[in-house]
Motif scaffolding. Structure first.
Motif, mmCIF file in Angstrom:
data_model
loop_
_atom_site.group_PDB
_atom_site.id
_atom_site.type_symbol
_atom_site.label_atom_id
_atom_site.label_comp_id
_atom_site.label_asym_id
_atom_site.label_seq_id
_atom_site.Cartn_x
_atom_site.Cartn_y
_atom_site.Cartn_z
ATOM 1 N N GLN A 157 0.837 -1.201 0.000
ATOM 2 C CA GLN A 157 0.000 0.000 0.000
ATOM 3 C C GLN A 157 0.869 1.248 0.000
ATOM 4 O OE1 GLN A 157 -1.600 -0.887 4.092
ATOM 5 N NE2 GLN A 157 -1.309 1.337 4.340
ATOM 6 N N VAL A 158 0.233 2.371 -0.310
ATOM 7 C CA VAL A 158 0.899 3.668 -0.256
ATOM 8 C C VAL A 158 -0.026 4.658 0.429
ATOM 9 C CG1 VAL A 158 2.184 3.269 -2.399
ATOM 10 C CG2 VAL A 158 -0.005 4.472 -2.476
ATOM 11 N N GLU A 159 0.555 5.770 0.860
ATOM 12 C CA GLU A 159 -0.258 6.816 1.475
ATOM 13 C C GLU A 159 0.444 8.153 1.313
ATOM 14 O OE1 GLU A 159 -2.563 7.812 5.701
ATOM 15 O OE2 GLU A 159 -1.266 6.050 5.519
ATOM 16 N N PHE A 160 -0.336 9.189 1.070
ATOM 17 C CA PHE A 160 0.180 10.557 1.011
ATOM 18 C C PHE A 160 -0.342 11.312 2.234
ATOM 19 C CE2 PHE A 160 0.174 9.169 -3.410
ATOM 20 C CZ PHE A 160 1.426 9.569 -3.833
ATOM 21 N N VAL A 161 0.574 11.841 3.058
ATOM 22 C CA VAL A 161 0.209 12.529 4.300
ATOM 23 C C VAL A 161 0.616 13.988 4.187
ATOM 24 C CG1 VAL A 161 0.505 12.602 6.801
ATOM 25 C CG2 VAL A 161 0.590 10.401 5.595
ATOM 26 N N ASN A 162 -0.342 14.877 4.391
ATOM 27 C CA ASN A 162 -0.080 16.311 4.271
ATOM 28 C C ASN A 162 0.806 16.797 5.422
ATOM 29 O OD1 ASN A 162 -0.123 19.040 3.710
ATOM 30 N ND2 ASN A 162 -2.340 19.109 3.318
ATOM 31 N N LEU A 163 1.934 17.445 5.093
ATOM 32 C CA LEU A 163 2.830 18.001 6.106
ATOM 33 C C LEU A 163 2.668 19.503 6.259
ATOM 34 C CD1 LEU A 163 6.149 16.096 5.195
ATOM 35 C CD2 LEU A 163 4.503 15.532 6.993
ATOM 36 N N GLN A 188 0.957 23.895 -6.520
ATOM 37 C CA GLN A 188 0.174 24.992 -5.955
ATOM 38 C C GLN A 188 -1.297 24.824 -6.316
ATOM 39 O OE1 GLN A 188 1.868 28.707 -7.208
ATOM 40 N NE2 GLN A 188 3.363 28.748 -5.537
ATOM 41 N N GLY A 189 -2.171 25.179 -5.341
ATOM 42 C CA GLY A 189 -3.601 25.116 -5.588
ATOM 43 C C GLY A 189 -4.198 23.733 -5.425
ATOM 44 N N LEU A 190 -3.444 22.757 -4.896
ATOM 45 C CA LEU A 190 -3.967 21.403 -4.732
ATOM 46 C C LEU A 190 -5.017 21.359 -3.620
ATOM 47 C CD1 LEU A 190 -3.388 18.370 -5.682
ATOM 48 C CD2 LEU A 190 -2.171 18.176 -3.494
ATOM 49 N N PRO A 191 -6.238 20.902 -3.903
ATOM 50 C CA PRO A 191 -7.276 20.801 -2.861
ATOM 51 C C PRO A 191 -6.873 19.766 -1.809
ATOM 52 C CG PRO A 191 -8.224 20.644 -5.060
ATOM 53 C CD PRO A 191 -6.747 20.522 -5.228
ATOM 54 N N PRO A 192 -7.260 19.959 -0.535
ATOM 55 C CA PRO A 192 -6.910 19.015 0.537
ATOM 56 C C PRO A 192 -7.381 17.590 0.239
ATOM 57 C CG PRO A 192 -7.769 21.051 1.469
ATOM 58 C CD PRO A 192 -7.982 21.147 -0.016
ATOM 59 N N SER A 193 -8.508 17.445 -0.435
ATOM 60 C CA SER A 193 -9.051 16.109 -0.713
ATOM 61 C C SER A 193 -8.222 15.343 -1.739
ATOM 62 C CB SER A 193 -10.494 16.236 -1.225
ATOM 63 O OG SER A 193 -10.518 16.997 -2.434
ATOM 64 N N LEU A 195 -5.077 14.513 -1.804
ATOM 65 C CA LEU A 195 -4.136 13.516 -1.266
ATOM 66 C C LEU A 195 -4.860 12.202 -0.980
ATOM 67 C CD1 LEU A 195 -1.819 15.598 1.117
ATOM 68 C CD2 LEU A 195 -1.387 14.816 -1.218
ATOM 69 N N ASN A 196 -6.064 12.280 -0.434
ATOM 70 C CA ASN A 196 -6.856 11.060 -0.228
ATOM 71 C C ASN A 196 -7.193 10.407 -1.558
ATOM 72 O OD1 ASN A 196 -6.910 11.129 2.556
ATOM 73 N ND2 ASN A 196 -8.763 12.409 2.637
ATOM 74 N N GLU A 197 -7.517 11.240 -2.545
ATOM 75 C CA GLU A 197 -7.851 10.713 -3.864
ATOM 76 C C GLU A 197 -6.653 9.994 -4.485
ATOM 77 O OE1 GLU A 197 -9.569 12.353 -8.180
ATOM 78 O OE2 GLU A 197 -9.386 13.709 -6.446
ATOM 79 N N ALA A 198 -5.450 10.613 -4.340
ATOM 80 C CA ALA A 198 -4.234 10.002 -4.871
ATOM 81 C C ALA A 198 -3.936 8.679 -4.162
ATOM 82 C CB ALA A 198 -3.060 10.961 -4.708
ATOM 83 N N THR A 199 -4.125 8.656 -2.831
ATOM 84 C CA THR A 199 -3.889 7.432 -2.054
ATOM 85 C C THR A 199 -4.824 6.326 -2.500
ATOM 86 O OG1 THR A 199 -3.103 8.670 -0.122
ATOM 87 C CG2 THR A 199 -3.937 6.442 0.268
ATOM 88 N N LEU A 229 -8.240 11.147 -12.999
ATOM 89 C CA LEU A 229 -7.684 12.059 -11.995
ATOM 90 C C LEU A 229 -7.566 13.437 -12.615
ATOM 91 C CD1 LEU A 229 -4.688 9.915 -10.632
ATOM 92 C CD2 LEU A 229 -6.874 10.298 -9.472
ATOM 93 N N ASP A 230 -7.784 14.485 -11.789
ATOM 94 C CA ASP A 230 -7.545 15.821 -12.326
ATOM 95 C C ASP A 230 -6.032 16.026 -12.461
ATOM 96 O OD1 ASP A 230 -6.386 17.304 -9.896
ATOM 97 O OD2 ASP A 230 -8.245 16.478 -9.076
ATOM 98 N N GLU A 231 -5.660 17.077 -13.128
ATOM 99 C CA GLU A 231 -4.251 17.280 -13.477
ATOM 100 C C GLU A 231 -3.357 17.389 -12.249
ATOM 101 O OE1 GLU A 231 -1.498 20.470 -15.996
ATOM 102 O OE2 GLU A 231 -3.683 20.398 -16.312
ATOM 103 N N LEU A 232 -3.784 18.111 -11.219
ATOM 104 C CA LEU A 232 -2.954 18.309 -10.031
ATOM 105 C C LEU A 232 -2.790 17.006 -9.240
ATOM 106 C CD1 LEU A 232 -4.135 21.806 -8.718
ATOM 107 C CD2 LEU A 232 -2.131 21.248 -10.111
ATOM 108 N N THR A 233 -3.862 16.233 -9.119
ATOM 109 C CA THR A 233 -3.778 14.956 -8.404
ATOM 110 C C THR A 233 -2.895 13.970 -9.166
ATOM 111 O OG1 THR A 233 -6.028 15.322 -7.581
ATOM 112 C CG2 THR A 233 -5.116 13.095 -7.347
ATOM 113 N N ALA A 234 -2.993 13.968 -10.481
ATOM 114 C CA ALA A 234 -2.144 13.101 -11.299
ATOM 115 C C ALA A 234 -0.671 13.461 -11.104
ATOM 116 C CB ALA A 234 -2.541 13.223 -12.770
#
Length: 364
Positions: A157-163, A188-193, A195-199, A229-234
């Motif tokens: 598994q993988v996970e992205f955690v906001n720092l 820049q401009g990445l919505p908080p959601s 990272l969950n979507e990427a995970t 995926l939107d461009e920023l999440t990709a």
């Protein structure tokens, strides 16, 4: 034939030509000078040589032969009126043409086999490699080196955690429980959601794959716009995969053991400076990885002496290495020792060769 192969062939031809120039008397005197250097590190003079030779020669006759050997560039006088030491060219000539290589002793064989078998019990390939380096270091009283491709582990598994502050921790967990963390910069401009979507996107696809397989699949989906995926999440996904994959050097595991052994035979300030430079060489891992890569492309034991390679040109050091294979006879790494040019080549060469062959039988 590659550039390195051509250089090796030329060096062998030069060594053979050099040996042909020496008659039996000259060979014996040259051999004694080199063997004394390898044993003691000290220059040897004509008087001591004349006493040790199996033939009857006066000190004056020995001095004449030494003068001829010096003219051929095989020996030199470190100080005025001192004895003689082998040059780097002479040492290479001796190793290639006059060295009588023995075999691993039965006691050394048992120790190598016992330690290698114990190292892998209930552990992994990395433990085999580390033990091989430690063992060679201990037996040779040199620094042990091992270079191998990092194992391609399957992913769980993988996970992205906001720092915060535009960064995230990318966490990768393999099937065997290993965890790798990397910091990635967020667009820049990445919505908080996002990272969950990427995970969620990654975990739905990568389980049971190697990192390389996962990277290829995700890149293909994103390129063909099938990732949903939107461009920023990709971008977060691809950046995370890129930072886990790393550069070519990062995909290779370099182990250096027993540096302290290199300090055991310090006799003068110039020796200390040589070791200091060698430590700097070892810290410059990129150069060492490139040098060991040359040995991976060859068969059997390779010996690099002094300025024959860029890495050790200033440190008066020698490197004895051999590639090792996996169970499918594919070369997967190289191991050996680094030390001063005054090594016990006859003992260490077969030791490195035997350990490499044994490691090839143990590594899956």
């Amino acid at each position: 034939m590659g550039h390195t192969d051509v250089k090796d062939a030329m060096a062998a031809a030069d060594a053979a030509a050099g040996l042909r120039q020496l008659n039996e008397r000259s060979r014996e005197i040259f051999r004694r000078i080199v063997e004394t250097y390898l044993e003691t590190g000290e220059p040897v003079g004509s008087r001591n040589l004349s006493r040790a030779l199996p033939m009857t020669l006066s000190p004056a006759s020995v001095r004449n032969v030494m003068s001829d050997l010096e003219g051929l560039g095989l020996i030199y006088a470190p100080h005025t009126s001192a004895g003689r030491l082998p040059t780097q060219t002479g040492l290479r000539l001796f190793v290639d043409g006059l060295l009588e290589i023995g075999d691993v002793t039965e006691a050394e064989r048992r120790e190598i086999e016992a330690r290698m078998s114990a190292s892998g019990r209930h552990r992994g390939v990395k433990d085999y490699l580390a033990e091989a380096g430690e063992m060679l270091s201990g037996l040779s009283r040199c620094a042990g080196v091992v270079l191998a491709e990092k194992q391609s582990k399957t992913l769980r598994q993988v996970e992205f955690v906001n720092l915060g502050q535009g960064q995230a921790l990318a966490v990768l967990v393999s099937e065997d429980g290993d965890v790798e963390n990397r910091i990635v910069t967020l667009p820049q401009g990445l919505p908080p959601s996002s990272l969950n979507e990427a995970t969620n996107y990654m975990n739905a696809r990568i389980a049971g794959m190697t990192l390389e397989e996962a990277r290829k699949r995700v890149e293909t989906e994103i390129e063909e716009r099938r990732a949903q995926l939107d461009e920023l999440t990709a971008q977060v996904v691809t950046d995370g995969l890129a930072t886990w994959s790393g550069e070519a050097d990062d995909r290779q595991s370099l182990i250096v053991c027993g540096r302290a052994h290199l300090l055991e035979d310090i006799k003068a300030m110039e020796d200390l400076e040589r070791v200091r430079l060698l430590f700097e060489d070892l810290d410059a891992k990129k150069g060492l990885i490139q040098l060991l890569g040359l040995a991976e492309r060859a068969q059997g034991v390779r010996i690099f002496i002094g300025s024959e390679n860029n890495l050790f040109s200033l440190s008066g050091s020698a490197l004895i290495v051999s590639p090792f294979e996996d169970s499918e006879q594919k070369i997967v790494g190289v191991l050996g020792v680094i030390g001063p040019t005054r090594l016990n080549y006859a003992r260490i060469i077969p030791m490195v060769d035997y350990t490499a062959r044994l490691l090839g039988r143990l590594v899956p």
